[in-house]
Design a protein around this motif. Structure first.
Motif, mmCIF file in Angstrom:
data_model
loop_
_atom_site.group_PDB
_atom_site.id
_atom_site.type_symbol
_atom_site.label_atom_id
_atom_site.label_comp_id
_atom_site.label_asym_id
_atom_site.label_seq_id
_atom_site.Cartn_x
_atom_site.Cartn_y
_atom_site.Cartn_z
ATOM 1 N N ARG A 167 0.830 -1.215 0.000
ATOM 2 C CA ARG A 167 0.000 0.000 0.000
ATOM 3 C C ARG A 167 0.861 1.260 0.000
ATOM 4 O O ARG A 167 0.553 2.263 -0.619
ATOM 5 C CB ARG A 167 -0.893 0.022 1.254
ATOM 6 C CG ARG A 167 -2.338 -0.286 0.922
ATOM 7 C CD ARG A 167 -3.158 -0.342 2.185
ATOM 8 N NE ARG A 167 -3.679 -1.669 2.370
ATOM 9 C CZ ARG A 167 -4.097 -2.173 3.518
ATOM 10 N NH1 ARG A 167 -4.020 -1.457 4.623
ATOM 11 N NH2 ARG A 167 -4.599 -3.355 3.577
ATOM 12 N N SER A 168 1.961 1.212 0.737
ATOM 13 C CA SER A 168 2.847 2.385 0.808
ATOM 14 C C SER A 168 3.562 2.609 -0.510
ATOM 15 O O SER A 168 3.756 3.741 -0.946
ATOM 16 C CB SER A 168 3.911 2.188 1.889
ATOM 17 O OG SER A 168 3.313 2.106 3.148
ATOM 18 N N LEU A 169 3.956 1.516 -1.135
ATOM 19 C CA LEU A 169 4.779 1.627 -2.337
ATOM 20 C C LEU A 169 3.953 2.102 -3.536
ATOM 21 O O LEU A 169 4.257 3.139 -4.116
ATOM 22 C CB LEU A 169 5.388 0.252 -2.629
ATOM 23 C CG LEU A 169 6.582 0.232 -3.548
ATOM 24 C CD1 LEU A 169 7.749 0.931 -2.893
ATOM 25 C CD2 LEU A 169 6.954 -1.216 -3.869
ATOM 26 N N ASN A 170 2.927 1.325 -3.835
ATOM 27 C CA ASN A 170 1.965 1.710 -4.871
ATOM 28 C C ASN A 170 2.627 2.225 -6.141
ATOM 29 O O ASN A 170 2.215 3.240 -6.696
ATOM 30 C CB ASN A 170 1.028 2.790 -4.268
ATOM 31 C CG ASN A 170 -0.293 2.831 -5.019
ATOM 32 O OD1 ASN A 170 -0.622 1.882 -5.742
ATOM 33 N ND2 ASN A 170 -1.023 3.908 -4.859
ATOM 34 N N ASP A 171 3.699 1.591 -6.572
ATOM 35 C CA ASP A 171 4.432 2.067 -7.739
ATOM 36 C C ASP A 171 5.014 0.876 -8.500
ATOM 37 O O ASP A 171 6.057 0.345 -8.122
ATOM 38 C CB ASP A 171 5.548 3.023 -7.270
ATOM 39 C CG ASP A 171 6.485 3.402 -8.409
ATOM 40 O OD1 ASP A 171 6.129 3.173 -9.595
ATOM 41 O OD2 ASP A 171 7.578 3.917 -8.107
ATOM 42 N N PRO A 172 4.346 0.457 -9.568
ATOM 43 C CA PRO A 172 4.823 -0.718 -10.321
ATOM 44 C C PRO A 172 6.227 -0.533 -10.881
ATOM 45 O O PRO A 172 6.897 -1.505 -11.204
ATOM 46 C CB PRO A 172 3.804 -0.855 -11.456
ATOM 47 C CG PRO A 172 2.607 -0.080 -11.005
ATOM 48 C CD PRO A 172 3.095 1.004 -10.114
ATOM 49 N N GLY A 173 6.680 0.701 -10.955
ATOM 50 C CA GLY A 173 8.018 0.952 -11.498
ATOM 51 C C GLY A 173 9.122 0.808 -10.467
ATOM 52 O O GLY A 173 10.306 0.833 -10.792
ATOM 53 N N TYR A 215 9.156 -3.703 -6.508
ATOM 54 C CA TYR A 215 7.739 -4.032 -6.720
ATOM 55 C C TYR A 215 7.540 -5.518 -7.023
ATOM 56 O O TYR A 215 6.753 -6.209 -6.370
ATOM 57 C CB TYR A 215 7.190 -3.157 -7.856
ATOM 58 C CG TYR A 215 5.695 -3.255 -8.020
ATOM 59 C CD1 TYR A 215 4.843 -2.461 -7.255
ATOM 60 C CD2 TYR A 215 5.129 -4.153 -8.936
ATOM 61 C CE1 TYR A 215 3.464 -2.548 -7.397
ATOM 62 C CE2 TYR A 215 3.754 -4.243 -9.081
ATOM 63 C CZ TYR A 215 2.928 -3.441 -8.314
ATOM 64 O OH TYR A 215 1.568 -3.534 -8.458
ATOM 65 N N GLU A 216 8.292 -6.023 -7.985
ATOM 66 C CA GLU A 216 8.144 -7.431 -8.410
ATOM 67 C C GLU A 216 8.405 -8.371 -7.239
ATOM 68 O O GLU A 216 7.678 -9.332 -7.017
ATOM 69 C CB GLU A 216 9.111 -7.746 -9.558
ATOM 70 C CG GLU A 216 8.751 -7.072 -10.880
ATOM 71 C CD GLU A 216 7.391 -7.538 -11.411
ATOM 72 O OE1 GLU A 216 7.082 -8.727 -11.231
ATOM 73 O OE2 GLU A 216 6.642 -6.711 -11.962
#
Lengths: 397, 333, 99
Positions: free
Chosen positions: C36-42, C46-47
């Motif tokens: 939730r904090s990250l929310n950045d597929p880039g 993320y992976e």
């Protein structure tokens, strides 16, 4: 009869049995209130932590192997009023999560985020978003001091207005989000007559755990102890008559208090916990930061550039009960449960030492022990069982 | 509980330092001198309370009037090298730079030798010289705070080297005395400095201090004026019983300097890591030396045992094993 | 009509077993909130996080399945099990109508 399930009154929970590393971020030295009993005597608007400092603190904590002795961590955000800096806190928590994950640090799998707040900003959108993001790791405690009269006696705005009504607006939202939560009540003198009704009032608000402390300062007048005992005895009667002991807890009543000491342990965890201020200095706990002290200079045990000076921590880590207590306390028949605060001891001692225990609270403790005996003996008779137990010298802070 | 036995009187701000502090480097002859009135008061206090006095001298002789007063009380003169030959009953304090001239100084059988860590390399030569004269060295290390891991390891090597020298020079009942190695061979209990307990200091400002180091650190450290009722606040913290680290320790030769404790840890009763590790290195070297001496049939350390330990800092033990309440109550200083 | 939870203790696991599920529970929550904090597929992590979330969820469910088979706890269609980390007790929690 199972005592643990039937009598809940003295069974508050503590995450990881209090064995986690407690790390305090003093994010601001500012607060909207000017509570009359507040030990933060030097509150100000300029002492605000920035993200760079906070980041350095997180990096330091995750880098140092010596902290791995504790398998869990509590990130405690404190002020002033911590929610004034909710955006910063949010960034710090995000950074902690990301960094501990990236490093495969064991704390990623065992951390909590904790606040003690005056509750005025609780319904703020940013606060609510933060709660949503961190719900399963979060412990938030709003301080409500009891009835409106009791609360507003102490917890006031700088212009003297009471804060009760504004806090109350947020209590329902808070208890609905954190049903197992608790609050902290402080008794400081003039508010003794309101103790009984205040505890009952807090329970009626849906807050099932009330932790109460009498202040450690030289605040007590002759007769205060008797009045205190009277209030606690009346509260005891009410709890027994209405069988409130099944559902609620109140730190005034505990089976572990009022026994002679069996173990030589320190009450306080200062030094085992650490506090970071906005300058990046490291303290044994918030009570050693200058803005918490009336009479003495702060005790800095390190900073984020050079790390901790182990020598400065040695007194805190070796401090025990016998080395700081007067003989009267060591030999006291009802000693267990008599609390002290290392920072307050240091502030009040005749010389700048943490090895001298302030004993202003002595008569109040003894009054509490008498009321506590009354409670357990009477309840035991009612339940036809002996509820007293020997003293495990529980250590709290 | 031990009682007050002696006073240290600092005659001048530039009086010689005989311990872990630095005194004022310069000082005009008269300017830094204790006033005659204050000296008179201090001497009278000593006489009335059956105290001996250690007078700390500057590089010059005080005036006749002062000297007359000094002779009124039982005392020891502690002097810098420059006055070493002047008084027959004085103890001389030597610094590294004084040492090569040491054999020219009379009255130096017992010396206080103040060295900083880089100067310690001259110690073996000094020990040889003093051993030859049958005297005693009291070593004071000036920079204890600098003793990190590498310096401690060097210090251990030095202790081993000096132990070898002492063993060679030892007889059946005697051994040349150097405080940091041979004191432990004679001790069955703590032999600490006991500042504030067995002695107090009168500074040139006429006020009382726990020891000279506190005066030189700041005049604010005074414990009060010279008077009959001396009230040292939180005095118990000077006692062994109230030091969680020291009361479990048997490095009996350690001076347990309360000034260094206070300076490095912030508390009078808590020794620094450096202090503990140095004292334990000394203790261990004494123990090794004792084993060798026993092989030589040495009889000068009767009844003394120095056991091997699994730690080099009693702090570790104090943190792990809490002293029991009963042990504390039974503790006999 | 209101619903309320009814809780019945149906068994107990060992301390070691409790520790296993506690760790997985903490990790599952930690990963969800990190996500939730990250929310950045880039984001470079993320992976890894997504993969970890999947694996942790599987291991979490696997624990319950294994323990169910081992201890044969009482179950109910309208209920679920919960563990008390303090006592190692397993409760069956059912939603019942409150009149």
């Amino acid at each position: 009869m199972s005592q643990n399930t039937t009598v809940k009154i003295d069974r508050p929970g503590s995450w990881e049995d209090g064995r986690a590393k407690n790390v305090t971020f003093v994010v601001t030295e500012d607060c909207q209130l000017a509570c009359r009993y507040c030990y933060l005597v030097g509150k100000n608007k300029s002492g605000r932590m920035n993200f760079e400092t906070a980041k350095k603190a997180v990096d330091y904590l995750l880098r140092e192997e010596k902290f791995l002795a504790e398998k869990s961590v509590v990130l405690d955000f404190i002020g002033g009023e911590p929610l004034l800096e909710i955006e910063l806190i949010d960034k710090i928590c995000d950074y902690f999560k990301l960094k501990s994950y990236e490093l495969n640090h064991p704390w990623f799998d065992s951390y909590r985020i904790s606040f003690s707040t005056n509750g005025l900003m609780y319904s703020d959108k940013r606060v609510q978003e933060f709660i949503r993001k961190n719900k399963t790791h979060l412990s938030i405690q709003i301080t409500i001091d009891g009835t409106k009269v009791k609360h507003d006696t102490q917890r006031v705005y700088p212009d003297g207005r009471g804060s009760y009504d504004n806090v109350l607006k947020n209590i329902r939202l808070w208890t609905s989000q954190f049903p197992e939560t608790s609050t902290k009540v402080t008794i400081s003198g003039d508010d003794i007559p309101y103790i009984k009704e205040s505890v009952l009032h807090i329970w009626s608000l849906g807050i099932k755990e009330v932790n109460i402390n009498a202040v450690f300062e030289d605040a007590w007048k002759p007769g205060d102890d008797e009045l205190f005992e009277e209030q606690l005895t009346e509260l005891a009667d009410e709890i027994i008559e209405k069988k409130l002991y099944k559902e609620y807890t109140c730190s005034f009543f505990s089976r572990t208090i009022g026994h002679p000491y069996e173990q030589n342990v320190n009450w306080c965890g200062a030094g085992k916990m650490l506090a970071f201020d906005f300058k990046g200095d490291i303290y044994p706990c918030i009570r050693f930061i200058e803005f918490s002290l009336q009479n003495r200079k702060g005790i800095i045990v390190g900073n984020l550039d050079k790390g901790i000076d182990e020598n400065r921590l040695r007194p805190f880590l070796t401090l025990d009960m016998v080395s700081q207590s007067p003989d009267e306390c060591i030999n006291c028949d009802v000693a267990s449960g008599c609390a002290w605060c290392q920072g307050a001891n240091y502030d009040f001692a005749e010389t700048g030492t943490i090895f001298r225990r302030a004993t202003y609270i002595c008569k109040m403790h003894k009054a509490r022990v008498r009321a506590n005996n009354y409670f357990w003996n009477k309840l035991g008779r009612r339940l036809k069982t002996d509820l007293r137990e020997t003293n495990p010298d529980t250590c709290q802070c | 509980m031990p009682m007050l036995k002696y006073l240290i009187i600092i005659l001048n701000d530039a009086s010689v330092s005989f311990c872990h502090y630095e005194s004022a480097k310069t000082g005009k002859k008269e300017a830094g001198m204790i006033s005659y009135d204050n000296l008179n008061k201090a001497v009278a206090f000593a006489l009335k309370n059956n105290l001996k006095v250690n007078f700390l001298y500057p590089r010059f002789r005080p005036g006749k009037k002062y000297e007359k007063l000094i002779e009124d009380v039982e005392h020891v003169k502690i002097v810098p090298r420059k006055l070493g030959g002047v008084y027959s009953d004085a103890i001389t304090v030597l610094e590294a730079g004084d040492l090569r001239k040491e054999n020219k100084v009379t009255g130096t059988e017992n010396i206080i030798l103040r060295l900083s860590s880089p100067e310690l390399k001259i110690l073996p030569a000094a020990v040889k010289e003093i051993a030859r004269k049958g005297g005693r060295i009291n070593l004071v290390i000036k920079d204890v705070e600098n003793f990190g891991d590498s310096k401690i390891s060097e210090y251990r090597k030095l202790l081993a080297e000096i132990s070898g020298l002492l063993i060679k020079k030892s007889g059946e009942n005697s051994i040349p005395e150097v405080n940091f190695l041979t004191d432990r061979l004679m001790l069955e209990s703590m032999n600490n400095c006991d500042a504030g307990i067995t002695h107090l200091t009168v500074a040139p400002d006429g006020r009382l201090y726990l020891c000279p180091a506190f005066y030189y650190e700041s005049g604010e450290n005074s414990i009060g004026e010279i008077r009959n009722e001396i009230n040292i606040k939180n005095r118990q913290l000077l006692e062994l019983k109230y030091s969680p680290v020291c009361r479990i320790c048997d490095a009996y030769q350690c001076r347990r300097c309360v000034f260094l404790n206070w300076k490095l840890t912030g508390e009078l009763n808590t020794p620094s890591r450096q202090q503990c590790r140095m004292s334990h290195a000394e203790r261990e070297a004494s123990g090794n030396m004792l084993e060798e001496l026993k092989k030589k049939n040495f009889k000068g350390a009767k009844g003394i045992e120095i056991k091997k330990l699994g730690y080099d800092d009693p702090f570790e033990i104090a943190v792990k094993n809490r002293y029991s309440i009963q042990e504390f109550k039974n503790f006999n200083s | 009509m209101k619903k309320e939870s009814k809780r019945t203790i149906v068994g107990k696991v060992t301390e070691e077993e409790k520790n296993e599920i506690k760790l997985l529970f903490e990790r599952k929550n930690g990963l969800n909130e990190l996500f939730r904090s990250l929310n950045d597929p880039g984001h470079p992590l993320y992976e890894r996080i997504v993969k970890d979330m999947g694996e942790t969820a599987t291991r979490f469910q696997q624990w319950w399945n294994e323990k169910r088979d081992k201890y044969e706890w009482k179950s109910s269609k309208d209920g679920h099990w919960e563990i008390n980390f303090n006592t190692c007790e397993i409760s069956l929690v059912r939603s019942v109508s409150k009149s």
